[in-house]
Write a protein that holds these residues in place. Sequence first.
Motif, PDB file in Angstrom:
ATOM      1  N   GLU A 156      12.648 -17.841 -22.790  1.00  0.00           N
ATOM      2  CA  GLU A 156      13.958 -17.557 -23.552  1.00  0.00           C
ATOM      3  C   GLU A 156      15.149 -17.230 -22.856  1.00  0.00           C
ATOM      4  O   GLU A 156      16.213 -17.751 -22.836  1.00  0.00           O
ATOM      5  N   ALA A 157      14.830 -16.568 -21.572  1.00  0.00           N
ATOM      6  CA  ALA A 157      15.901 -16.203 -20.697  1.00  0.00           C
ATOM      7  C   ALA A 157      16.419 -17.305 -19.840  1.00  0.00           C
ATOM      8  O   ALA A 157      17.629 -17.566 -19.924  1.00  0.00           O
ATOM      9  N   ASP A 166      15.968 -20.567 -20.997  1.00  0.00           N
ATOM     10  CA  ASP A 166      16.470 -21.581 -21.616  1.00  0.00           C
ATOM     11  C   ASP A 166      18.148 -21.100 -22.237  1.00  0.00           C
ATOM     12  O   ASP A 166      18.904 -22.127 -22.289  1.00  0.00           O
ATOM     13  N   ASP A 167      18.129 -19.771 -22.387  1.00  0.00           N
ATOM     14  CA  ASP A 167      19.701 -19.370 -22.661  1.00  0.00           C
ATOM     15  C   ASP A 167      20.467 -19.827 -21.630  1.00  0.00           C
ATOM     16  O   ASP A 167      21.619 -20.209 -21.802  1.00  0.00           O
ATOM     17  N   PHE A 168      19.973 -19.405 -20.083  1.00  0.00           N
ATOM     18  CA  PHE A 168      20.765 -19.408 -19.140  1.00  0.00           C
ATOM     19  C   PHE A 168      21.243 -21.125 -19.015  1.00  0.00           C
ATOM     20  O   PHE A 168      22.112 -21.544 -18.709  1.00  0.00           O
ATOM     21  N   ARG A 176      20.975 -23.532 -21.297  1.00  0.00           N
ATOM     22  CA  ARG A 176      21.831 -24.043 -22.248  1.00  0.00           C
ATOM     23  C   ARG A 176      23.462 -23.858 -22.131  1.00  0.00           C
ATOM     24  O   ARG A 176      24.123 -24.493 -22.471  1.00  0.00           O
ATOM     25  N   ARG A 177      23.478 -22.389 -21.744  1.00  0.00           N
ATOM     26  CA  ARG A 177      25.014 -22.157 -21.429  1.00  0.00           C
ATOM     27  C   ARG A 177      25.583 -22.845 -20.263  1.00  0.00           C
ATOM     28  O   ARG A 177      26.908 -22.883 -20.326  1.00  0.00           O
ATOM     29  N   THR A 222      16.864 -10.915 -15.638  1.00  0.00           N
ATOM     30  CA  THR A 222      17.536 -11.214 -17.013  1.00  0.00           C
ATOM     31  C   THR A 222      16.677 -10.873 -18.133  1.00  0.00           C
ATOM     32  O   THR A 222      17.299 -10.303 -19.206  1.00  0.00           O
ATOM     33  N   ASN A 270      17.545  -8.572 -21.346  1.00  0.00           N
ATOM     34  CA  ASN A 270      17.517  -8.799 -22.628  1.00  0.00           C
ATOM     35  C   ASN A 270      16.610  -7.733 -23.655  1.00  0.00           C
ATOM     36  O   ASN A 270      17.160  -7.810 -24.677  1.00  0.00           O
ATOM     37  N   ASP A 280      25.335  -7.390 -31.523  1.00  0.00           N
ATOM     38  CA  ASP A 280      26.112  -7.530 -30.284  1.00  0.00           C
ATOM     39  C   ASP A 280      27.025  -6.510 -30.170  1.00  0.00           C
ATOM     40  O   ASP A 280      27.708  -6.105 -29.064  1.00  0.00           O
TER      41      ASP A 280
END
Length: 339
Positions: A153-154, A156-158, A160-161, A191, A195, A318
């Motif tokens: 997840e960490a 993929d998010d990195f 993707r951004r 990271t 999270n 958030d």
Amino acid sequence: MMTDVFGGDLASAVRLLRTLPRRRQDVGQAERRVRAWSAERPALAAELVVDEPPGTGQVGYDLLLAHPEGGTVAISAQTEDGVPWLVDHSTHWAAGQVVSVDGIGLSVPAALYALRALGARDRTVHEQLADYRILLSEIDGDKEPVGDAELREAMDDFRRRRGLFSRERTLRWLEEVGLPEDAFAGFMETTARMNRVRARFAGEPARAYLREHADELAHARAAWVTGRDRAVIEEIAGADTAAALLDRAGRALEERPGRLRLTTAAGPASELPAPLRAAAPGRVVGPAESEDGLLAGVVLDRAAADPDDPAALAAAADAAYTAWLAGRRAAAAITWHWL
């Protein structure tokens, strides 16, 4: 006799240090070996000090031992260049540090990696670095292994951004920024642990925050104009209705292309420019100072956030996390060494 025993322990400690694994992911194994060694020599009160320099998958070690006649002996055993890392970093106590938060430093390389991973556009570099140091302290006691799903997840998010949608593009990016793969893997593990901190604010904490900050998290549609020309912004802000403001803004944009910016947005009120967050629907706001210059704008409509809406709960989580970080930052003793 006591010093003879200590001499034998000292030689044993050197042998131990020289055989400890040097890969970052094996630090836990090294710590277990030292604890087992220390358990047989309780009088030494042995303490392992680990140096984890960013940008490399290797670590350095020092071993602190209580001397039988008082004081502490520190042993360094490096297998690479032979320079103990405490000596290597002794030019100035803050030479490699960008900032200290509550007395704990954030190194220049770590700060650079933080900036690559973070980067919210509405926050200052100083806040990002201080927050990163705070989060590093927050996860310091997290010994729970990072699971494959968390790591994925960490990563993929990195990716993707940054638009890194293939392994090839990711490797090319790592080469461009000079980040070794093993260092990247360690950074992603950090990271993932961070999270976990953010995840604390999901669920009931998010619902509680939503109840307490209903106005802040209301769903709002707004339009605003920003620019540096006060006379023009004042003219637009003189409109008495939303329609009149948009009409004046349209004419001004045609007359002064490139000098004004018209923005429309829909989402949590907390994400609007500060002058508009609490504005009543239909009331023209401005001229007001904003991050992009002078602002004239209007909230078109506002609706209370639905506590059962996943998007509203995500926004509340958030916001709660951001508020917690801001509180920690405000309470911390922050010393900037370079900036």
